[in-house]
Design a protein around this motif. Sequence first.
Motif, PDB file in Angstrom:
ATOM      1  N   ARG A  94       0.821  -1.204   0.000  1.00 39.55           N
ATOM      2  CA  ARG A  94       0.000   0.000   0.000  1.00 39.55           C
ATOM      3  C   ARG A  94       0.861   1.262   0.000  1.00 39.55           C
ATOM      4  O   ARG A  94       0.513   2.256  -0.650  1.00 39.55           O
ATOM      5  CB  ARG A  94      -0.937  -0.008   1.206  1.00 39.55           C
ATOM      6  CG  ARG A  94      -1.978  -1.127   1.129  1.00 39.55           C
ATOM      7  CD  ARG A  94      -2.859  -1.176   2.348  1.00 39.55           C
ATOM      8  NE  ARG A  94      -3.585  -2.433   2.446  1.00 39.55           N
ATOM      9  CZ  ARG A  94      -4.404  -2.754   3.435  1.00 39.55           C
ATOM     10  NH1 ARG A  94      -4.604  -1.896   4.422  1.00 39.55           N
ATOM     11  NH2 ARG A  94      -5.007  -3.933   3.449  1.00 39.55           N
ATOM     12  N   GLN A 116       0.722   4.017  -2.909  1.00 34.20           N
ATOM     13  CA  GLN A 116       0.491   5.431  -2.638  1.00 34.20           C
ATOM     14  C   GLN A 116       1.556   6.290  -3.311  1.00 34.20           C
ATOM     15  O   GLN A 116       1.264   7.352  -3.873  1.00 34.20           O
ATOM     16  CB  GLN A 116       0.495   5.661  -1.125  1.00 34.20           C
ATOM     17  CG  GLN A 116       0.010   7.030  -0.711  1.00 34.20           C
ATOM     18  CD  GLN A 116      -1.490   7.200  -0.926  1.00 34.20           C
ATOM     19  OE1 GLN A 116      -2.299   6.617  -0.237  1.00 34.20           O
ATOM     20  NE2 GLN A 116      -1.856   8.019  -1.914  1.00 34.20           N
ATOM     21  N   PHE A 161      -5.860   8.397  -5.381  1.00 32.65           N
ATOM     22  CA  PHE A 161      -6.268   7.348  -4.444  1.00 32.65           C
ATOM     23  C   PHE A 161      -5.653   7.620  -3.071  1.00 32.65           C
ATOM     24  O   PHE A 161      -4.559   8.170  -2.958  1.00 32.65           O
ATOM     25  CB  PHE A 161      -5.801   5.965  -4.913  1.00 32.65           C
ATOM     26  CG  PHE A 161      -6.636   5.383  -6.011  1.00 32.65           C
ATOM     27  CD1 PHE A 161      -7.726   4.579  -5.721  1.00 32.65           C
ATOM     28  CD2 PHE A 161      -6.333   5.637  -7.343  1.00 32.65           C
ATOM     29  CE1 PHE A 161      -8.494   4.035  -6.736  1.00 32.65           C
ATOM     30  CE2 PHE A 161      -7.082   5.100  -8.360  1.00 32.65           C
ATOM     31  CZ  PHE A 161      -8.174   4.289  -8.072  1.00 32.65           C
ATOM     32  N   PHE A 173      -4.666   5.201   0.062  1.00 37.58           N
ATOM     33  CA  PHE A 173      -4.532   3.813   0.490  1.00 37.58           C
ATOM     34  C   PHE A 173      -4.438   3.752   2.014  1.00 37.58           C
ATOM     35  O   PHE A 173      -3.655   4.479   2.625  1.00 37.58           O
ATOM     36  CB  PHE A 173      -3.298   3.168  -0.145  1.00 37.58           C
ATOM     37  CG  PHE A 173      -3.447   2.912  -1.608  1.00 37.58           C
ATOM     38  CD1 PHE A 173      -3.975   1.718  -2.063  1.00 37.58           C
ATOM     39  CD2 PHE A 173      -3.095   3.884  -2.536  1.00 37.58           C
ATOM     40  CE1 PHE A 173      -4.136   1.489  -3.423  1.00 37.58           C
ATOM     41  CE2 PHE A 173      -3.246   3.669  -3.887  1.00 37.58           C
ATOM     42  CZ  PHE A 173      -3.771   2.453  -4.335  1.00 37.58           C
ATOM     43  N   THR A 210      -9.398  -1.302   1.158  1.00 25.59           N
ATOM     44  CA  THR A 210      -7.985  -0.927   1.222  1.00 25.59           C
ATOM     45  C   THR A 210      -7.710   0.459   0.665  1.00 25.59           C
ATOM     46  O   THR A 210      -6.655   1.038   0.962  1.00 25.59           O
ATOM     47  CB  THR A 210      -7.133  -1.939   0.448  1.00 25.59           C
ATOM     48  OG1 THR A 210      -7.585  -1.982  -0.917  1.00 25.59           O
ATOM     49  CG2 THR A 210      -7.264  -3.330   1.052  1.00 25.59           C
ATOM     50  N   SER A 211      -8.624   1.023  -0.125  1.00 27.42           N
ATOM     51  CA  SER A 211      -8.349   2.320  -0.748  1.00 27.42           C
ATOM     52  C   SER A 211      -9.639   3.076  -1.037  1.00 27.42           C
ATOM     53  O   SER A 211     -10.728   2.488  -1.076  1.00 27.42           O
ATOM     54  CB  SER A 211      -7.563   2.132  -2.050  1.00 27.42           C
ATOM     55  OG  SER A 211      -8.344   1.405  -2.990  1.00 27.42           O
TER      56      SER A 211
END
Length: 477
Positions: free
Chosen positions: A50, A54, A78, A80, A99-100
Amino acid sequence: MRALWTAARHEAIRSFRNRTFRIVAALVAALLAAAFLLEAARHTGEARQRAALQELVHRQWVEQPGRHPHRAAHYGSFAFRPPGPLGFFDPGLESFAGTSIFLEPHQRNALSFSEAAQSSELARFGTPSAAFVLQVLLPLLLFCMTFASVAGERESGTWALAVSQGVDARVLIAGKALGALLAVALWLAPLLALALAGALLAGVLDASRDTLLRAGLLAGGYAVYLAACTALGVLVSALHRRAQGALLTLLGLWVALWIVVPRLATQAASRLHPTPSRAQIELDLAHAIRDLGDSHDPNNPRFQALQRRTLAEHGVSRVEDLPVNYGGVVMREGEKVSTAVFNDYYTRLFEAHRAQDGLALRAGLFTPLLAIRSFSMGLAGTDAHHLVDFEEQAEAHRYAFIQRLNHLHITKIRWHDDKAQRVDPAEWRAFSPFEHRRPPAAWALSRVAPAGLAVIAWAAALSLAVALFTRRHGEAS
Protein backbone atom coordinates in the motif's frame (compact mmCIF):
# COMPACT_ATOMS: atom_id res chain seq x y z
CA MET A 1 0.86 -14.70 52.18
CA ARG A 2 3.16 -17.69 52.57
CA ALA A 3 0.20 -20.07 52.50
CA LEU A 4 -1.15 -18.34 49.39
CA TRP A 5 2.17 -18.64 47.59
CA THR A 6 2.53 -22.29 48.64
CA ALA A 7 -0.95 -23.09 47.29
CA ALA A 8 -0.24 -21.23 44.05
CA ARG A 9 3.10 -22.96 43.54
CA HIS A 10 1.53 -26.35 44.23
CA GLU A 11 -1.24 -25.69 41.69
CA ALA A 12 1.22 -24.50 39.03
CA ILE A 13 3.45 -27.57 39.51
CA ARG A 14 0.41 -29.85 39.39
CA SER A 15 -0.67 -28.25 36.10
CA PHE A 16 2.74 -28.75 34.49
CA ARG A 17 2.80 -32.37 35.61
CA ASN A 18 -0.58 -32.98 34.01
CA ARG A 19 -0.05 -34.69 30.67
CA THR A 20 -3.30 -33.34 29.22
CA PHE A 21 -2.27 -29.77 30.06
CA ARG A 22 1.11 -30.22 28.40
CA ILE A 23 -0.47 -31.60 25.21
CA VAL A 24 -3.17 -28.92 25.00
CA ALA A 25 -0.69 -26.17 25.87
CA ALA A 26 1.65 -27.39 23.12
CA LEU A 27 -1.19 -27.37 20.58
CA VAL A 28 -2.31 -23.87 21.60
CA ALA A 29 1.30 -22.65 21.46
CA ALA A 30 1.74 -24.10 17.98
CA LEU A 31 -1.48 -22.47 16.79
CA LEU A 32 -0.45 -19.18 18.40
CA ALA A 33 2.94 -19.24 16.67
CA ALA A 34 1.44 -20.19 13.31
CA ALA A 35 -1.23 -17.48 13.53
CA PHE A 36 1.37 -14.89 14.49
CA LEU A 37 3.71 -15.80 11.64
CA LEU A 38 0.94 -15.85 9.04
CA GLU A 39 -0.54 -12.54 10.15
CA ALA A 40 2.91 -10.93 10.45
CA ALA A 41 3.74 -11.92 6.87
CA ARG A 42 0.38 -10.66 5.61
CA HIS A 43 0.64 -7.43 7.60
CA THR A 44 4.16 -6.66 6.36
CA GLY A 45 3.32 -7.45 2.75
CA GLU A 46 0.19 -5.30 2.73
CA ALA A 47 1.90 -2.38 4.46
CA ARG A 48 4.70 -2.35 1.89
CA GLN A 49 2.33 -2.82 -1.04
CA ARG A 50 0.00 0.00 0.00
CA ALA A 51 2.89 2.37 0.69
CA ALA A 52 4.34 1.56 -2.74
CA LEU A 53 0.95 2.10 -4.41
CA GLN A 54 0.49 5.43 -2.64
CA GLU A 55 3.89 6.54 -3.93
CA LEU A 56 3.08 5.26 -7.44
CA VAL A 57 -0.23 7.15 -7.54
CA HIS A 58 1.45 10.40 -6.55
CA ARG A 59 4.24 9.88 -9.09
CA GLN A 60 1.68 9.31 -11.84
CA TRP A 61 -0.10 12.49 -10.78
CA VAL A 62 3.07 14.57 -10.88
CA GLU A 63 4.17 13.13 -14.23
CA GLN A 64 0.86 13.66 -16.05
CA PRO A 65 0.87 16.12 -18.98
CA GLY A 66 -0.74 19.55 -18.95
CA ARG A 67 -4.50 19.26 -18.60
CA HIS A 68 -7.54 21.35 -17.87
CA PRO A 69 -7.81 21.49 -14.05
CA HIS A 70 -11.25 19.91 -14.03
CA ARG A 71 -10.13 17.09 -16.30
CA ALA A 72 -7.25 16.53 -13.91
CA ALA A 73 -9.77 16.46 -11.05
CA HIS A 74 -11.71 13.68 -12.77
CA TYR A 75 -8.41 11.89 -13.39
CA GLY A 76 -8.44 11.71 -9.61
CA SER A 77 -6.18 10.07 -7.09
CA PHE A 78 -6.27 7.35 -4.44
CA ALA A 79 -5.84 7.18 -0.68
CA PHE A 80 -4.53 3.81 0.49
CA ARG A 81 -5.30 2.75 4.05
CA PRO A 82 -2.22 1.57 5.97
CA PRO A 83 -2.75 -1.52 8.18
CA GLY A 84 -3.27 -0.97 11.90
CA PRO A 85 -0.09 -0.64 13.97
CA LEU A 86 -0.80 -3.95 15.74
CA GLY A 87 -2.88 -5.50 13.00
CA PHE A 88 -0.56 -8.51 12.85
CA PHE A 89 -1.67 -9.37 16.42
CA ASP A 90 -5.37 -8.53 16.08
CA PRO A 91 -6.50 -8.00 12.46
CA GLY A 92 -9.97 -7.00 13.66
CA LEU A 93 -11.88 -5.56 10.70
CA GLU A 94 -8.85 -5.54 8.38
CA SER A 95 -10.20 -8.30 6.12
CA PHE A 96 -13.66 -6.73 5.87
CA ALA A 97 -12.66 -3.10 5.40
CA GLY A 98 -11.58 -1.77 2.03
CA THR A 99 -7.99 -0.93 1.22
CA SER A 100 -8.35 2.32 -0.75
CA ILE A 101 -10.60 5.26 -1.58
CA PHE A 102 -10.84 6.87 -5.00
CA LEU A 103 -10.65 10.67 -4.67
CA GLU A 104 -12.68 12.52 -7.31
CA PRO A 105 -14.83 15.66 -7.63
CA HIS A 106 -18.56 15.81 -6.81
CA GLN A 107 -18.37 12.45 -5.03
CA ARG A 108 -17.32 11.11 -1.64
CA ASN A 109 -16.42 7.46 -2.03
CA ALA A 110 -16.16 4.78 0.63
CA LEU A 111 -13.41 2.24 1.16
CA SER A 112 -13.30 -0.39 -1.58
CA PHE A 113 -11.53 -3.64 -2.48
CA SER A 114 -11.76 -5.47 0.84
CA GLU A 115 -9.96 -8.78 1.15
CA ALA A 116 -13.13 -10.60 2.20
CA ALA A 117 -15.09 -9.33 -0.81
CA GLN A 118 -12.43 -10.65 -3.19
CA SER A 119 -11.86 -13.98 -1.41
CA SER A 120 -13.71 -17.26 -1.29
CA GLU A 121 -16.65 -17.83 1.04
CA LEU A 122 -14.40 -19.78 3.41
CA ALA A 123 -12.03 -16.83 3.76
CA ARG A 124 -14.89 -14.63 4.95
CA PHE A 125 -14.98 -16.49 8.25
CA GLY A 126 -11.75 -14.68 9.10
CA THR A 127 -8.16 -15.69 9.46
CA PRO A 128 -6.70 -17.15 12.65
CA SER A 129 -4.81 -14.61 14.70
CA ALA A 130 -2.92 -14.42 17.97
CA ALA A 131 -5.78 -12.36 19.40
CA PHE A 132 -8.30 -15.08 18.48
CA VAL A 133 -6.20 -17.71 20.25
CA LEU A 134 -5.96 -15.60 23.41
CA GLN A 135 -9.62 -14.53 23.33
CA VAL A 136 -11.30 -17.83 22.53
CA LEU A 137 -8.99 -20.81 22.91
CA LEU A 138 -6.95 -19.82 25.97
CA PRO A 139 -10.06 -19.50 28.19
CA LEU A 140 -10.94 -23.05 27.18
CA LEU A 141 -7.48 -24.16 28.28
CA LEU A 142 -7.94 -22.34 31.60
CA PHE A 143 -11.27 -24.08 32.13
CA CYS A 144 -9.60 -27.44 31.50
CA MET A 145 -6.99 -26.50 34.10
CA THR A 146 -9.38 -25.28 36.80
CA PHE A 147 -12.46 -27.51 36.56
CA ALA A 148 -11.01 -29.98 39.09
CA SER A 149 -9.18 -27.41 41.22
CA VAL A 150 -11.78 -27.53 44.02
CA ALA A 151 -14.32 -30.15 42.92
CA GLY A 152 -11.60 -32.70 42.23
CA GLU A 153 -10.09 -32.30 45.68
CA ARG A 154 -13.50 -32.53 47.29
CA GLU A 155 -14.16 -35.71 45.36
CA SER A 156 -10.86 -37.24 46.50
CA GLY A 157 -11.23 -36.03 50.10
CA THR A 158 -8.08 -33.88 50.17
CA TRP A 159 -10.05 -30.63 50.41
CA ALA A 160 -11.68 -31.48 53.74
CA LEU A 161 -8.32 -32.68 55.04
CA ALA A 162 -6.60 -29.38 54.15
CA VAL A 163 -9.38 -27.26 55.71
CA SER A 164 -9.45 -29.41 58.87
CA GLN A 165 -5.77 -28.62 59.39
CA GLY A 166 -6.56 -24.92 59.72
CA VAL A 167 -5.90 -23.71 56.17
CA ASP A 168 -8.25 -20.90 55.17
CA ALA A 169 -10.42 -22.10 52.27
CA ARG A 170 -10.31 -18.64 50.70
CA VAL A 171 -6.51 -18.81 50.67
CA LEU A 172 -6.69 -22.22 49.02
CA ILE A 173 -9.09 -21.02 46.34
CA ALA A 174 -7.09 -17.85 45.71
CA GLY A 175 -3.93 -19.94 45.53
CA LYS A 176 -5.48 -22.26 42.98
CA ALA A 177 -6.56 -19.34 40.79
CA LEU A 178 -3.16 -17.70 41.15
CA GLY A 179 -1.41 -20.99 40.42
CA ALA A 180 -3.38 -21.51 37.21
CA LEU A 181 -2.50 -17.99 36.09
CA LEU A 182 1.12 -18.56 37.07
CA ALA A 183 1.28 -21.75 35.00
CA VAL A 184 -0.17 -19.95 31.97
CA ALA A 185 2.15 -16.96 32.47
CA LEU A 186 5.24 -19.18 32.71
CA TRP A 187 4.20 -20.86 29.48
CA LEU A 188 2.78 -17.85 27.60
CA ALA A 189 5.08 -14.97 28.58
CA PRO A 190 8.21 -16.38 26.86
CA LEU A 191 6.20 -17.00 23.68
CA LEU A 192 4.83 -13.45 23.59
CA ALA A 193 8.20 -11.92 24.48
CA LEU A 194 9.86 -13.87 21.69
CA ALA A 195 7.13 -12.82 19.27
CA LEU A 196 7.49 -9.16 20.29
CA ALA A 197 11.27 -9.27 19.85
CA GLY A 198 10.92 -10.96 16.48
CA ALA A 199 8.35 -8.39 15.33
CA LEU A 200 10.67 -5.54 16.31
CA LEU A 201 13.71 -7.10 14.62
CA ALA A 202 11.79 -7.97 11.45
CA GLY A 203 10.29 -4.51 11.18
CA VAL A 204 6.73 -5.78 11.52
CA LEU A 205 6.32 -3.69 14.67
CA ASP A 206 7.71 -0.16 14.78
CA ALA A 207 9.49 0.82 17.97
CA SER A 208 7.67 4.14 18.37
CA ARG A 209 6.53 5.16 21.82
CA ASP A 210 2.90 5.21 20.69
CA THR A 211 2.96 1.64 19.36
CA LEU A 212 4.76 0.29 22.44
CA LEU A 213 2.22 2.06 24.64
CA ARG A 214 -0.59 0.39 22.71
CA ALA A 215 1.15 -2.99 23.14
CA GLY A 216 1.57 -2.42 26.89
CA LEU A 217 -2.09 -1.49 27.34
CA LEU A 218 -3.09 -4.56 25.35
CA ALA A 219 -0.95 -6.79 27.56
CA GLY A 220 -2.60 -5.36 30.68
CA GLY A 221 -6.08 -5.84 29.23
CA TYR A 222 -5.44 -9.47 28.33
CA ALA A 223 -3.94 -10.15 31.78
CA VAL A 224 -7.16 -8.91 33.43
CA TYR A 225 -9.25 -10.90 30.93
CA LEU A 226 -7.40 -14.15 31.65
CA ALA A 227 -7.72 -13.47 35.38
CA ALA A 228 -11.50 -13.19 34.90
CA CYS A 229 -11.59 -16.50 32.99
CA THR A 230 -9.53 -18.19 35.71
CA ALA A 231 -11.83 -16.85 38.44
CA LEU A 232 -14.82 -18.18 36.51
CA GLY A 233 -13.24 -21.63 36.24
CA VAL A 234 -12.40 -21.77 39.97
CA LEU A 235 -15.86 -20.46 40.94
CA VAL A 236 -17.65 -23.15 38.91
CA SER A 237 -15.35 -25.80 40.36
CA ALA A 238 -16.13 -24.55 43.87
CA LEU A 239 -19.88 -24.80 43.17
CA HIS A 240 -19.67 -28.50 42.26
CA ARG A 241 -19.04 -31.61 44.30
CA ARG A 242 -17.75 -33.64 41.37
CA ALA A 243 -15.13 -32.64 38.82
CA GLN A 244 -17.11 -34.09 35.92
CA GLY A 245 -20.06 -31.80 36.64
CA ALA A 246 -17.77 -28.76 36.83
CA LEU A 247 -16.18 -29.66 33.48
CA LEU A 248 -19.56 -30.03 31.76
CA THR A 249 -20.75 -26.72 33.21
CA LEU A 250 -17.62 -24.87 32.07
CA LEU A 251 -17.83 -26.34 28.58
CA GLY A 252 -21.47 -25.27 28.39
CA LEU A 253 -20.56 -21.76 29.53
CA TRP A 254 -17.76 -21.57 26.98
CA VAL A 255 -20.12 -22.54 24.14
CA ALA A 256 -22.81 -20.13 25.34
CA LEU A 257 -20.68 -17.09 26.28
CA TRP A 258 -17.87 -17.44 23.73
CA ILE A 259 -19.78 -18.76 20.70
CA VAL A 260 -23.55 -18.21 20.92
CA VAL A 261 -23.95 -14.86 22.74
CA PRO A 262 -21.43 -12.94 20.53
CA ARG A 263 -23.21 -14.19 17.43
CA LEU A 264 -26.64 -13.23 18.78
CA ALA A 265 -25.35 -9.81 19.86
CA THR A 266 -24.01 -9.11 16.37
CA GLN A 267 -27.29 -10.09 14.74
CA ALA A 268 -29.32 -8.05 17.25
CA ALA A 269 -27.16 -4.98 16.61
CA SER A 270 -27.70 -5.30 12.84
CA ARG A 271 -31.46 -5.63 13.25
CA LEU A 272 -31.98 -2.89 15.83
CA HIS A 273 -29.69 -0.40 14.08
CA PRO A 274 -29.83 -1.34 10.38
CA THR A 275 -27.59 0.38 7.87
CA PRO A 276 -28.40 0.76 4.16
CA SER A 277 -26.67 -1.32 1.52
CA ARG A 278 -23.98 0.12 -0.72
CA ALA A 279 -26.47 0.37 -3.61
CA GLN A 280 -29.02 2.16 -1.41
CA ILE A 281 -26.37 4.61 -0.18
CA GLU A 282 -25.41 5.48 -3.76
CA LEU A 283 -29.07 5.89 -4.75
CA ASP A 284 -29.87 8.16 -1.78
CA LEU A 285 -26.85 10.33 -2.42
CA ALA A 286 -27.58 10.54 -6.16
CA HIS A 287 -31.07 11.90 -5.39
CA ALA A 288 -29.69 14.40 -2.87
CA ILE A 289 -26.95 15.65 -5.20
CA ARG A 290 -29.33 15.94 -8.16
CA ASP A 291 -31.35 18.56 -6.28
CA LEU A 292 -28.25 20.76 -5.83
CA GLY A 293 -27.87 21.54 -9.52
CA ASP A 294 -25.20 20.71 -12.09
CA SER A 295 -22.04 22.74 -11.38
CA HIS A 296 -20.72 21.84 -14.86
CA ASP A 297 -23.30 24.32 -16.21
CA PRO A 298 -22.52 27.92 -15.12
CA ASN A 299 -25.98 29.00 -16.30
CA ASN A 300 -27.80 26.52 -14.05
CA PRO A 301 -30.69 28.36 -12.34
CA ARG A 302 -29.60 27.09 -8.91
CA PHE A 303 -26.42 29.17 -9.16
CA GLN A 304 -28.07 32.47 -10.12
CA ALA A 305 -27.61 33.89 -6.63
CA LEU A 306 -23.93 32.99 -6.79
CA GLN A 307 -23.64 34.78 -10.12
CA ARG A 308 -25.19 37.94 -8.72
CA ARG A 309 -22.89 37.91 -5.69
CA THR A 310 -19.80 37.34 -7.87
CA LEU A 311 -20.67 40.13 -10.29
CA ALA A 312 -21.39 42.53 -7.42
CA GLU A 313 -18.14 41.58 -5.67
CA HIS A 314 -16.07 42.53 -8.74
CA GLY A 315 -18.24 45.49 -9.78
CA VAL A 316 -19.12 44.24 -13.28
CA SER A 317 -22.39 43.46 -15.02
CA ARG A 318 -21.38 40.54 -17.25
CA VAL A 319 -19.67 37.19 -16.57
CA GLU A 320 -17.37 37.87 -19.53
CA ASP A 321 -16.00 40.95 -17.77
CA LEU A 322 -14.99 39.14 -14.59
CA PRO A 323 -11.24 39.04 -13.83
CA VAL A 324 -11.65 35.39 -12.84
CA ASN A 325 -13.18 32.37 -14.55
CA TYR A 326 -16.79 32.17 -13.43
CA GLY A 327 -16.98 28.50 -14.47
CA GLY A 328 -14.37 27.69 -11.85
CA VAL A 329 -16.28 29.74 -9.27
CA VAL A 330 -19.36 27.61 -9.92
CA MET A 331 -17.27 24.43 -9.64
CA ARG A 332 -15.90 25.61 -6.31
CA GLU A 333 -19.35 26.41 -4.96
CA GLY A 334 -20.80 23.14 -6.29
CA GLU A 335 -18.05 21.19 -4.57
CA LYS A 336 -18.70 23.03 -1.32
CA VAL A 337 -22.44 22.33 -1.20
CA SER A 338 -22.17 18.74 -2.43
CA THR A 339 -19.47 17.97 0.13
CA ALA A 340 -21.75 19.28 2.89
CA VAL A 341 -24.47 16.87 1.75
CA PHE A 342 -22.06 13.92 1.60
CA ASN A 343 -20.58 14.73 5.00
CA ASP A 344 -24.00 14.98 6.61
CA TYR A 345 -25.08 11.63 5.13
CA TYR A 346 -21.88 9.84 6.12
CA THR A 347 -22.05 11.30 9.62
CA ARG A 348 -25.49 9.77 10.09
CA LEU A 349 -24.23 6.49 8.60
CA PHE A 350 -21.27 6.41 10.98
CA GLU A 351 -23.61 7.13 13.88
CA ALA A 352 -25.60 4.02 12.96
CA HIS A 353 -22.40 1.98 12.97
CA ARG A 354 -21.47 3.44 16.38
CA ALA A 355 -24.91 2.47 17.67
CA GLN A 356 -24.29 -1.10 16.54
CA ASP A 357 -20.90 -1.10 18.26
CA GLY A 358 -22.48 0.34 21.41
CA LEU A 359 -25.10 -2.40 21.52
CA ALA A 360 -22.45 -5.07 21.02
CA LEU A 361 -20.40 -3.50 23.82
CA ARG A 362 -23.40 -3.56 26.18
CA ALA A 363 -23.68 -7.24 25.38
CA GLY A 364 -20.18 -7.44 26.87
CA LEU A 365 -21.96 -7.40 30.23
CA PHE A 366 -23.09 -10.94 29.37
CA THR A 367 -19.78 -12.22 28.01
CA PRO A 368 -16.23 -10.96 28.56
CA LEU A 369 -15.33 -11.95 25.00
CA LEU A 370 -17.11 -8.98 23.42
CA ALA A 371 -15.50 -6.59 25.88
CA ILE A 372 -11.93 -7.80 25.31
CA ARG A 373 -12.54 -7.99 21.56
CA SER A 374 -13.54 -4.31 21.38
CA PHE A 375 -10.65 -3.33 23.65
CA SER A 376 -8.15 -5.35 21.62
CA MET A 377 -9.26 -4.11 18.19
CA GLY A 378 -9.29 -0.51 19.36
CA LEU A 379 -5.72 -0.54 20.65
CA ALA A 380 -4.53 -2.62 17.69
CA GLY A 381 -5.90 0.10 15.39
CA THR A 382 -8.22 -2.25 13.51
CA ASP A 383 -11.66 -1.25 14.80
CA ALA A 384 -14.41 0.88 13.27
CA HIS A 385 -13.17 4.05 15.01
CA HIS A 386 -9.84 3.87 13.17
CA LEU A 387 -11.57 3.11 9.86
CA VAL A 388 -13.84 6.13 10.21
CA ASP A 389 -10.86 8.29 11.14
CA PHE A 390 -9.08 7.19 7.96
CA GLU A 391 -12.14 7.93 5.82
CA GLU A 392 -12.51 11.39 7.36
CA GLN A 393 -8.83 12.19 6.77
CA ALA A 394 -9.13 10.96 3.18
CA GLU A 395 -12.23 13.11 2.65
CA ALA A 396 -10.50 16.19 4.05
CA HIS A 397 -7.60 15.57 1.67
CA ARG A 398 -10.00 15.03 -1.26
CA TYR A 399 -11.84 18.29 -0.58
CA ALA A 400 -8.64 20.34 -0.32
CA PHE A 401 -7.26 18.58 -3.41
CA ILE A 402 -10.35 19.32 -5.54
CA GLN A 403 -10.74 22.90 -4.34
CA ARG A 404 -7.11 23.60 -5.18
CA LEU A 405 -7.79 22.41 -8.72
CA ASN A 406 -10.88 24.63 -8.79
CA HIS A 407 -8.65 27.52 -7.75
CA LEU A 408 -6.41 26.77 -10.75
CA HIS A 409 -9.55 26.73 -12.88
CA ILE A 410 -10.54 30.15 -11.54
CA THR A 411 -7.15 31.83 -11.85
CA LYS A 412 -5.29 30.04 -14.67
CA ILE A 413 -8.06 29.33 -17.20
CA ARG A 414 -9.79 32.11 -19.12
CA TRP A 415 -13.57 32.19 -19.49
CA HIS A 416 -13.35 32.36 -23.28
CA ASP A 417 -12.78 28.93 -24.84
CA ASP A 418 -12.54 27.39 -21.36
CA LYS A 419 -12.46 23.68 -22.23
CA ALA A 420 -9.69 23.95 -24.81
CA GLN A 421 -7.12 25.33 -22.35
CA ARG A 422 -4.46 23.58 -20.26
CA VAL A 423 -2.32 24.46 -17.28
CA ASP A 424 1.42 24.01 -17.02
CA PRO A 425 2.39 20.46 -15.90
CA ALA A 426 4.63 22.08 -13.27
CA GLU A 427 1.46 22.90 -11.31
CA TRP A 428 1.00 19.22 -10.42
CA ARG A 429 4.20 19.17 -8.38
CA ALA A 430 2.68 21.57 -5.87
CA PHE A 431 0.15 18.92 -4.80
CA SER A 432 1.17 16.91 -1.73
CA PRO A 433 0.47 13.16 -1.61
CA PHE A 434 -2.06 11.79 0.87
CA GLU A 435 -0.45 10.93 4.21
CA HIS A 436 -2.51 9.25 6.88
CA ARG A 437 -1.83 10.51 10.41
CA ARG A 438 -2.38 7.63 12.79
CA PRO A 439 -4.37 8.62 15.90
CA PRO A 440 -2.36 8.41 19.14
CA ALA A 441 -2.81 5.69 21.74
CA ALA A 442 -4.62 8.10 24.07
CA TRP A 443 -7.24 8.73 21.34
CA ALA A 444 -7.74 4.99 20.89
CA LEU A 445 -7.91 4.35 24.63
CA SER A 446 -10.55 7.02 25.12
CA ARG A 447 -12.81 5.18 22.67
CA VAL A 448 -12.31 1.69 24.09
CA ALA A 449 -12.27 2.72 27.76
CA PRO A 450 -15.82 1.35 28.33
CA ALA A 451 -14.71 -2.02 26.95
CA GLY A 452 -11.66 -2.00 29.20
CA LEU A 453 -13.81 -1.14 32.21
CA ALA A 454 -16.15 -4.01 31.31
CA VAL A 455 -13.22 -6.45 31.35
CA ILE A 456 -12.13 -5.11 34.75
CA ALA A 457 -15.72 -5.38 36.02
CA TRP A 458 -15.87 -9.04 34.95
CA ALA A 459 -12.62 -9.84 36.77
CA ALA A 460 -13.71 -7.97 39.91
CA ALA A 461 -17.21 -9.47 39.96
CA LEU A 462 -16.00 -13.05 39.53
CA SER A 463 -13.27 -12.64 42.15
CA LEU A 464 -15.83 -11.19 44.56
CA ALA A 465 -18.21 -14.07 43.80
CA VAL A 466 -15.52 -16.59 44.74
CA ALA A 467 -14.83 -14.77 48.03
CA LEU A 468 -18.53 -14.48 48.90
CA PHE A 469 -19.14 -18.14 48.09
CA THR A 470 -16.45 -19.38 50.43
CA ARG A 471 -17.66 -17.09 53.23
CA ARG A 472 -21.36 -17.95 52.78
CA HIS A 473 -20.73 -21.69 52.92
CA GLY A 474 -18.54 -21.37 55.95
CA GLU A 475 -15.46 -22.84 54.29
CA ALA A 476 -13.07 -20.43 55.97
CA SER A 477 -11.29 -21.88 58.97
